[in-house]
Design a protein around this motif. Structure first.
Motif, PDB file in Angstrom:
ATOM      1  N   ASP A  29       0.802  -1.229   0.000  1.00  0.00           N
ATOM      2  CA  ASP A  29       0.000   0.000   0.000  1.00  0.00           C
ATOM      3  C   ASP A  29       0.836   1.281   0.000  1.00  0.00           C
ATOM      4  OD1 ASP A  29      -2.394  -1.102  -0.265  1.00  0.00           O
ATOM      5  OD2 ASP A  29      -2.975  -1.009   1.858  1.00  0.00           O
ATOM      6  N   ASN A  30       1.808   1.351   0.899  1.00  0.00           N
ATOM      7  CA  ASN A  30       2.603   2.577   1.018  1.00  0.00           C
ATOM      8  C   ASN A  30       4.095   2.332   0.843  1.00  0.00           C
ATOM      9  OD1 ASN A  30       0.464   4.507   1.624  1.00  0.00           O
ATOM     10  ND2 ASN A  30       0.163   3.254   3.455  1.00  0.00           N
ATOM     11  N   VAL A  31       4.403   1.289   0.120  1.00  0.00           N
ATOM     12  CA  VAL A  31       5.817   0.929  -0.065  1.00  0.00           C
ATOM     13  C   VAL A  31       6.139   0.811  -1.552  1.00  0.00           C
ATOM     14  CG1 VAL A  31       7.635  -0.723   0.508  1.00  0.00           C
ATOM     15  CG2 VAL A  31       5.744  -0.363   2.108  1.00  0.00           C
ATOM     16  N   TYR A  32       7.208   1.460  -1.956  1.00  0.00           N
ATOM     17  CA  TYR A  32       7.582   1.495  -3.372  1.00  0.00           C
ATOM     18  C   TYR A  32       9.069   1.157  -3.546  1.00  0.00           C
ATOM     19  CZ  TYR A  32       3.269   4.208  -3.747  1.00  0.00           C
ATOM     20  OH  TYR A  32       1.970   4.629  -3.679  1.00  0.00           O
ATOM     21  N   ALA A  33       9.386   0.626  -4.716  1.00  0.00           N
ATOM     22  CA  ALA A  33      10.786   0.483  -5.108  1.00  0.00           C
ATOM     23  C   ALA A  33      10.998   1.354  -6.345  1.00  0.00           C
ATOM     24  CB  ALA A  33      11.102  -0.967  -5.427  1.00  0.00           C
ATOM     25  N   LEU A  34      12.091   2.094  -6.357  1.00  0.00           N
ATOM     26  CA  LEU A  34      12.483   2.880  -7.536  1.00  0.00           C
ATOM     27  C   LEU A  34      13.673   2.160  -8.149  1.00  0.00           C
ATOM     28  CD1 LEU A  34      12.453   6.437  -5.875  1.00  0.00           C
ATOM     29  CD2 LEU A  34      10.535   5.209  -6.935  1.00  0.00           C
ATOM     30  N   VAL A  35      13.463   1.584  -9.312  1.00  0.00           N
ATOM     31  CA  VAL A  35      14.489   0.717  -9.901  1.00  0.00           C
ATOM     32  C   VAL A  35      15.237   1.463 -11.005  1.00  0.00           C
ATOM     33  CG1 VAL A  35      14.925  -1.474 -11.073  1.00  0.00           C
ATOM     34  CG2 VAL A  35      13.110  -1.320  -9.334  1.00  0.00           C
ATOM     35  N   GLY A  36      16.535   1.622 -10.786  1.00  0.00           N
ATOM     36  CA  GLY A  36      17.378   2.334 -11.737  1.00  0.00           C
ATOM     37  C   GLY A  36      18.011   1.401 -12.762  1.00  0.00           C
ATOM     38  N   ASP A  37      18.825   1.999 -13.590  1.00  0.00           N
ATOM     39  CA  ASP A  37      19.552   1.308 -14.646  1.00  0.00           C
ATOM     40  C   ASP A  37      20.341   0.123 -14.072  1.00  0.00           C
ATOM     41  OD1 ASP A  37      20.602   0.930 -17.138  1.00  0.00           O
ATOM     42  OD2 ASP A  37      21.652   2.858 -17.251  1.00  0.00           O
ATOM     43  N   LEU A  38      20.530  -0.909 -14.884  1.00  0.00           N
ATOM     44  CA  LEU A  38      21.279  -2.084 -14.416  1.00  0.00           C
ATOM     45  C   LEU A  38      22.758  -2.014 -14.816  1.00  0.00           C
ATOM     46  CD1 LEU A  38      18.700  -4.886 -15.282  1.00  0.00           C
ATOM     47  CD2 LEU A  38      19.293  -4.060 -12.993  1.00  0.00           C
ATOM     48  N   SER A  39      23.091  -1.060 -15.694  1.00  0.00           N
ATOM     49  CA  SER A  39      24.478  -1.020 -16.174  1.00  0.00           C
ATOM     50  C   SER A  39      25.302   0.025 -15.416  1.00  0.00           C
ATOM     51  CB  SER A  39      24.495  -0.771 -17.675  1.00  0.00           C
ATOM     52  OG  SER A  39      23.826   0.432 -17.954  1.00  0.00           O
ATOM     53  N   GLN A  40      26.441   0.364 -15.943  1.00  0.00           N
ATOM     54  CA  GLN A  40      27.367   1.284 -15.271  1.00  0.00           C
ATOM     55  C   GLN A  40      26.764   2.693 -15.122  1.00  0.00           C
ATOM     56  OE1 GLN A  40      29.492   2.171 -13.140  1.00  0.00           O
ATOM     57  NE2 GLN A  40      31.414   1.311 -13.966  1.00  0.00           N
ATOM     58  N   THR A  51      18.728   0.397  -6.939  1.00  0.00           N
ATOM     59  CA  THR A  51      17.316   0.375  -6.533  1.00  0.00           C
ATOM     60  C   THR A  51      17.172   1.051  -5.169  1.00  0.00           C
ATOM     61  OG1 THR A  51      16.890  -1.634  -7.782  1.00  0.00           O
ATOM     62  CG2 THR A  51      15.369  -1.160  -5.976  1.00  0.00           C
ATOM     63  N   HIS A  52      16.092   1.808  -5.016  1.00  0.00           N
ATOM     64  CA  HIS A  52      15.855   2.598  -3.804  1.00  0.00           C
ATOM     65  C   HIS A  52      14.489   2.253  -3.229  1.00  0.00           C
ATOM     66  CE1 HIS A  52      19.285   5.208  -4.974  1.00  0.00           C
ATOM     67  NE2 HIS A  52      18.940   4.705  -6.148  1.00  0.00           N
ATOM     68  N   GLY A  53      14.371   2.241  -1.909  1.00  0.00           N
ATOM     69  CA  GLY A  53      13.098   1.937  -1.263  1.00  0.00           C
ATOM     70  C   GLY A  53      12.432   3.202  -0.750  1.00  0.00           C
ATOM     71  N   VAL A  54      11.101   3.218  -0.798  1.00  0.00           N
ATOM     72  CA  VAL A  54      10.347   4.385  -0.320  1.00  0.00           C
ATOM     73  C   VAL A  54       9.164   3.900   0.518  1.00  0.00           C
ATOM     74  CG1 VAL A  54       9.058   6.453  -0.992  1.00  0.00           C
ATOM     75  CG2 VAL A  54      10.935   5.644  -2.447  1.00  0.00           C
ATOM     76  N   ILE A  62       9.950   7.977   4.306  1.00  0.00           N
ATOM     77  CA  ILE A  62      11.264   7.402   4.618  1.00  0.00           C
ATOM     78  C   ILE A  62      11.846   6.902   3.299  1.00  0.00           C
ATOM     79  CG2 ILE A  62      12.529   5.626   5.902  1.00  0.00           C
ATOM     80  CD1 ILE A  62      10.013   5.516   7.802  1.00  0.00           C
ATOM     81  N   LEU A  63      13.036   7.378   2.981  1.00  0.00           N
ATOM     82  CA  LEU A  63      13.712   6.970   1.742  1.00  0.00           C
ATOM     83  C   LEU A  63      14.927   6.128   2.082  1.00  0.00           C
ATOM     84  CD1 LEU A  63      14.509   7.165  -1.322  1.00  0.00           C
ATOM     85  CD2 LEU A  63      15.642   9.338  -0.741  1.00  0.00           C
ATOM     86  N   ILE A  64      15.066   5.014   1.415  1.00  0.00           N
ATOM     87  CA  ILE A  64      16.262   4.197   1.611  1.00  0.00           C
ATOM     88  C   ILE A  64      17.193   4.420   0.420  1.00  0.00           C
ATOM     89  CG2 ILE A  64      17.133   1.830   1.802  1.00  0.00           C
ATOM     90  CD1 ILE A  64      13.970   1.830   3.186  1.00  0.00           C
ATOM     91  N   ASP A  65      18.275   5.119   0.690  1.00  0.00           N
ATOM     92  CA  ASP A  65      19.368   5.413  -0.244  1.00  0.00           C
ATOM     93  C   ASP A  65      19.063   6.614  -1.145  1.00  0.00           C
ATOM     94  OD1 ASP A  65      20.899   3.389   0.882  1.00  0.00           O
ATOM     95  OD2 ASP A  65      19.956   1.889  -0.405  1.00  0.00           O
ATOM     96  N   SER A  66      19.982   7.590  -1.065  1.00  0.00           N
ATOM     97  CA  SER A  66      19.694   8.938  -1.578  1.00  0.00           C
ATOM     98  C   SER A  66      20.166   9.195  -3.007  1.00  0.00           C
ATOM     99  CB  SER A  66      20.305   9.975  -0.632  1.00  0.00           C
ATOM    100  OG  SER A  66      21.701   9.772  -0.517  1.00  0.00           O
ATOM    101  N   GLY A  67      20.784   8.194  -3.664  1.00  0.00           N
ATOM    102  CA  GLY A  67      21.242   8.408  -5.035  1.00  0.00           C
ATOM    103  C   GLY A  67      22.705   8.831  -5.075  1.00  0.00           C
ATOM    104  N   ALA A  68      23.277   8.808  -6.273  1.00  0.00           N
ATOM    105  CA  ALA A  68      24.729   8.977  -6.414  1.00  0.00           C
ATOM    106  C   ALA A  68      25.162  10.410  -6.660  1.00  0.00           C
ATOM    107  CB  ALA A  68      25.234   8.089  -7.550  1.00  0.00           C
ATOM    108  N   SER A  69      24.211  11.315  -6.812  1.00  0.00           N
ATOM    109  CA  SER A  69      24.580  12.693  -7.172  1.00  0.00           C
ATOM    110  C   SER A  69      23.435  13.629  -6.770  1.00  0.00           C
ATOM    111  CB  SER A  69      24.793  12.789  -8.692  1.00  0.00           C
ATOM    112  OG  SER A  69      23.586  12.452  -9.372  1.00  0.00           O
ATOM    113  N   TYR A  70      23.715  14.917  -6.846  1.00  0.00           N
ATOM    114  CA  TYR A  70      22.667  15.904  -6.540  1.00  0.00           C
ATOM    115  C   TYR A  70      21.494  15.736  -7.523  1.00  0.00           C
ATOM    116  CZ  TYR A  70      20.436  20.403  -5.647  1.00  0.00           C
ATOM    117  OH  TYR A  70      19.537  21.377  -5.333  1.00  0.00           O
ATOM    118  N   LEU A  71      21.809  15.646  -8.807  1.00  0.00           N
ATOM    119  CA  LEU A  71      20.737  15.492  -9.806  1.00  0.00           C
ATOM    120  C   LEU A  71      20.061  14.126  -9.691  1.00  0.00           C
ATOM    121  CD1 LEU A  71      22.371  17.170 -12.949  1.00  0.00           C
ATOM    122  CD2 LEU A  71      20.540  18.095 -11.508  1.00  0.00           C
ATOM    123  N   GLY A  72      20.849  13.135  -9.282  1.00  0.00           N
ATOM    124  CA  GLY A  72      20.272  11.802  -9.060  1.00  0.00           C
ATOM    125  C   GLY A  72      19.283  11.834  -7.904  1.00  0.00           C
TER     126      GLY A  72
END
Ligand SMILES: [Zn+2]
Length: 304
Positions: A29-40, A51-54, A62-72
């Motif tokens: 209901d309130n849980v999402y996965a944000l799935v990014g690219d599989l390559s480099q 992949t990031h959890g929300v 609550i966000l699990i993992d903030s991404g690799a960059s400001y724009l990310g």
């Protein structure tokens, strides 16, 4: 003139369509996965090859993992805003890799509390410059605005936290892909957020922790919770069995094959020749499989 305009338009469309969008999977209901690219990491995926959890609660996200960059990080935030207008209150960094934490600064500016294990924070502090230099070489201008920001709340091995009626349990059981990897357990839904402890769809890389034996142990502890669903560090959400095949059994496979080589007084060259074709279905097999065998050989030879 028309031809020039058409060319400019086509180039614009090409550059827009090349940007990699995070795929949103609604897991509960309130849980999402944000799935990014599989390559480099690349200019197109902004470093978010992860992949990031929300988790959306009545009191914020609550966000699990903030991404690799400001724009990310901004890309992650925009993806979240497609399903909730709640603000981001807590960001958990599940490990030491760039895509787990280099977006922290974006979210702390929005008022989020940043949480990680002590080991992960030490890893961030040790490797920030190295990670930024590596990202610079792959992302170029897409790295602009990225500044390291370290967790403001840390824990040694275990932390319980609550927000808006949602309880979470965080555990750092030991090194896995990186030295400070943590898993995040959500008892009410039996969902486990694993960070880099689980790779789906793509081949794992024996990471900077260089400790695949501990990774096996950490996976076993994670699996002992018997989660109904896994939101992994890479690839799609899955049941535990799928994660076990893609990550755990692959690590056991490498251990068994390298043990055979060592028992027969073989060397590193033999490790690179291990037939790993049963795992060829995992993305990045070609570039990573041989290196994994070498890394496992190095560690096992040392212990032999
Ligand atoms: Zn990763």
């Amino acid at each position: 003139m028309f031809r020039i305009m058409a060319f400019v338009l086509c180039s614009l469309l090409a550059s827009v369509s090349m940007a990699y969008e995070l795929k949103i999977h609604k897991v509960d209901d309130n849980v999402y996965a944000l799935v990014g690219d599989l390559s480099q990491r690349s200019t197109d995926n902004l470093g978010n090859n992860s992949t990031h959890g929300v988790i959306v609660t009545d009191e914020g996200v609550i966000l699990i993992d903030s991404g690799a960059s400001y724009l990310g990080a901004k890309q992650i935030h925009e993806a979240i805003q497609t399903f909730t207008q709640q603000s981001i209150k807590i960001v958990i960094n599940s490990g030491g890799q760039d895509h787990r934490w280099l977006g922290n600064d974006y979210f702390q500016q929005l008022g989020a509390t940043i949480i990680s294990s002590l080991e992960a924070k030490a890893d961030h502090q040790n490797r920030a410059d190295e990670q930024l230099a590596f990202l610079e070489s792959l992302l170029g201008d897409s790295l602009k605005g990225t500044k390291p920001f370290f967790a403001t709340q840390t824990f040694d091995t275990e932390l319980k936290l609550s927000l808006g009626g949602v309880d979470l349990e965080l555990y750092h059981f030991g090194p896995a892909h990186t030295a400070g990897d943590s898993i995040i357990w959500m008892p009410s839904t039996r969902i486990m957020f694993t960070g880099d402890v689980v790779y789906n769809n793509r081949m794992l890389g024996i990471g900077p922790a260089r400790n695949f034996q501990s990774w096996i142990d950490v996976f076993e502890k994670m699996a002992s919770f018997k989660p109904d669903y896994i939101i992994p560090g890479h690839g799609n959400p899955s049941v535990l069995e799928t994660a076990t095949i893609n990550t755990y059994q692959y690590l056991l496979f490498l251990r068994a094959k390298v043990a055979e080589i060592l028992d027969n007084d073989g060397g590193m060259v033999d490790a690179t020749k291990i037939d790993q074709s049963e795992y060829e279905y995992l993305e990045n097999f070609e570039t990573i499989a041989g290196r994994n065998a070498q890394a496992v050989f190095e560690q096992m030879e040392f212990d032999y």
